[in-house]
Scaffold this active site. Structure first.
Site, PDB file in Angstrom:
ATOM      1  NE  ARG A 117      -4.109   0.198   1.947  1.00 30.13           N
ATOM      2  CZ  ARG A 117      -5.009   0.549   2.326  1.00 30.13           C
ATOM      3  NH1 ARG A 117      -5.504   1.283   3.270  1.00 30.13           N
ATOM      4  NH2 ARG A 117      -6.092  -0.179   1.878  1.00 30.13           N
ATOM      5  CG  HIS A 144      -8.355   0.020  -3.055  1.00 30.97           C
ATOM      6  ND1 HIS A 144      -7.514  -1.087  -2.678  1.00 30.97           N
ATOM      7  CD2 HIS A 144      -8.925   0.237  -1.964  1.00 30.97           C
ATOM      8  CE1 HIS A 144      -7.847  -1.394  -1.441  1.00 30.97           C
ATOM      9  NE2 HIS A 144      -8.813  -0.457  -0.928  1.00 30.97           N
ATOM     10  CD  GLN A 147     -13.135  -1.524  -1.438  1.00 25.66           C
ATOM     11  OE1 GLN A 147     -12.470  -1.644  -0.405  1.00 25.66           O
ATOM     12  NE2 GLN A 147     -14.380  -2.166  -1.242  1.00 25.66           N
ATOM     13  CG  ASP A 239     -13.367   6.359  -1.477  1.00 24.88           C
ATOM     14  OD1 ASP A 239     -13.418   6.127  -0.272  1.00 24.88           O
ATOM     15  OD2 ASP A 239     -12.769   6.177  -2.293  1.00 24.88           O
ATOM     16  CB  CYS A 279     -14.367   1.282  -0.711  1.00 19.14           C
ATOM     17  SG  CYS A 279     -13.889   2.999  -0.674  1.00 19.14           S
ATOM     18  NE  ARG A 307     -10.896  -5.416   0.018  1.00 19.61           N
ATOM     19  CZ  ARG A 307     -10.211  -4.408   0.422  1.00 19.61           C
ATOM     20  NH1 ARG A 307     -10.521  -3.320   0.990  1.00 19.61           N
ATOM     21  NH2 ARG A 307      -8.579  -4.395   0.461  1.00 19.61           N
TER      22      ARG A 307
HETATM   23  N1   CP Z   1     -11.393  -0.340   1.913  1.00 15.81           N
HETATM   24  C1   CP Z   1     -10.097  -0.088   2.540  1.00 15.81           C
HETATM   25  O1   CP Z   1      -9.313  -0.407   1.566  1.00 15.81           O
HETATM   26  O2   CP Z   1     -10.129   0.089   3.773  1.00 15.81           O
HETATM   27  P1   CP Z   1      -8.651   0.006   4.708  1.00 15.81           P
HETATM   28  O3   CP Z   1      -8.355   1.556   4.174  1.00 15.81           O
HETATM   29  O4   CP Z   1      -8.992  -0.041   6.214  1.00 15.81           O
HETATM   30  O5   CP Z   1      -7.986  -1.029   4.217  1.00 15.81           O
HETATM   31  N1  NVA Z   2      -9.942   6.798  -1.769  1.00 16.51           N
HETATM   32  C1  NVA Z   2      -9.733   6.095  -0.525  1.00 16.51           C
HETATM   33  C2  NVA Z   2      -9.806   4.691  -0.254  1.00 16.51           C
HETATM   34  C3  NVA Z   2      -9.740   4.194   1.011  1.00 16.51           C
HETATM   35  C4  NVA Z   2      -9.867   2.765   1.114  1.00 16.51           C
HETATM   36  C5  NVA Z   2      -8.253   6.569  -0.152  1.00 16.51           C
HETATM   37  O1  NVA Z   2      -7.373   6.299  -1.077  1.00 16.51           O
HETATM   38  O2  NVA Z   2      -8.075   6.927   0.978  1.00 16.51           O
END
Ligand code: CP
Ligand code: NVA
Length: 321
Positions: A117, A144, A147, A239, A279, A307
């Site tokens: 990440r 993502h 997701q 989101d 999400c 997930r």
């Molecule tokens: N939706 C999602 O990826 O959540 P987190 O940021 O908590 O992993």
């Molecule tokens: N768009 C959001 C998604 C979090 C799961 C971010 O990148 O923070």
């Protein structure tokens, strides 16, 4: 591991974008995820042994941003499949204490796969190019993919055949929208986006999604009015207005997105069959109201649970012998 699309097997491949998969491969993942979900629910209700195809395998998790769902579902998923996961955060800031290349050169000697990440998408691309083991994108500013796979799996559970279904995304043209647009286009959905001017998606993603839609019979639609965008939709999806890493823009984004809240009136405008998806993490009262999140049309918690099952299917396909 370099990324190449093949229908033969996912073994040893990377998942940096949902567009790294073919529609057939996604269908296979969904079938495996459904079987794993049934097995997991049976284990929870009546106990008993489950298959452990990843016994002895290890996943390194390089997380340079916070996470609840992605972290816990990957760790729990590896554990449930008989393997092990190692969560690495401030110890390993790629490009700071060590180069991305050196991190890759070490980890490939220790573990069987990496989930990363990061902020810039280029970091996971470089990690995948340098590492000889599979690299999974656990969220970048561009995509993502895990997701979107869980989301479309959740829609498939709810609606059956996905072809022609309408997903209306209300809010920022961000990483989550990008992956949904690509995967939705690949699977023949109509994916609508309602976003304010200046917050639209990456044109290169739109171009690729348009190609995928042309091949599948899917469609991409762009609106600036949320009510128009949701009319007749099967799913109203939103989101956060401010993604991780954009915190300096929070106030400006609150103003820009004020009309883009998913509330009961917007769900009403969508029509009686529409469900709400997010999400998570959610900012209750901003992009979505508590009344929608906790109401009868919300499938948000199924989405979150899925997930786990979809990523277990992915890990099993990437790593199983
Ligand atoms: N939706 C999602 O990826 O959540 P987190 O940021 O908590 O992993
Ligand atoms: N768009 C959001 C998604 C979090 C799961 C971010 O990148 O923070």
């Amino acid at each position: 591991m370099s990324t190449s699309v093949s229908t033969a097997t996912l073994r040893g491949r990377d998942l940096l974008s949902v567009a790294d998969l073919s529609a057939d491969e996604v269908e296979r993942l969904f079938e495996r995820a459904a079987a794993l979900k049934t097995e997991d629910h049976a284990r929870r209700t009546s106990g008993g042994l489950v298959a452990t195809p990843l016994a002895g395998r290890t996943l390194a998790m390089l997380f340079q941003k916070p996470s609840l769902r992605t972290r816990v579902t990957f760790e729990a998923g590896m554990n449930q499949l008989g393997g092990h996961a190692i969560y690495l955060t401030e110890d390993v800031v790629m490009g700071a204490r060590e180069s991305v290349r050196d991190v890759a050169r070490n980890l490939e000697r220790f573990v069987d796969a990496i989930v990363a990440r990061t902020g810039p998408h280029e970091v996971v691309v470089e990690l995948a190019a340098q590492a000889s083991i599979p690299v999974i994108n656990g969220l970048t500013l561009r995509e993502h993919p895990c997701q979107a796979l869980a989301d479309l799996f959740t829609m498939r559970e709810r609606f059956g055949d996905l072809r022609g279904r309408v997903l209306a995304f209300v809010g920022d043209g961000n990483n989550v929208y990008h992956s949904l647009a690509l995967l939705g286009a690949m699977l023949g959905l109509e994916v609508r986006l309602a976003t304010p001017d200046d917050y639209g998606p990456n044109p290169r993603i739109v171009e690729r999604a348009t190609e995928l839609a042309a091949a599948s019979g899917g469609r991409l639609v762009f609106e600036t009015d949320p009510t128009t965008a949701v009319r007749g939709a099967d799913v109203v999806y939103t989101d956060a207005w401010t993604s991780m890493g954009q915190e300096a823009e929070t106030e400006a984004r609150r103003d820009a997105f004020a009309r883009f809240r998913v509330d009961d009136a917007l769900m009403e405008a969508a029509g009686p069959g529409a469900v709400a998806m997010h999400c998570l993490p959610a900012h209750r009262g901003e992009e979505i109201t508590s009344s929608v999140m906790d109401g009868p049309r919300s499938i948000i918690w199924d989405q979150s649970e899925n997930r786990l099952h979809v990523q277990k299917a992915l890990l099993a396909e990437l790593l199983a012998a």
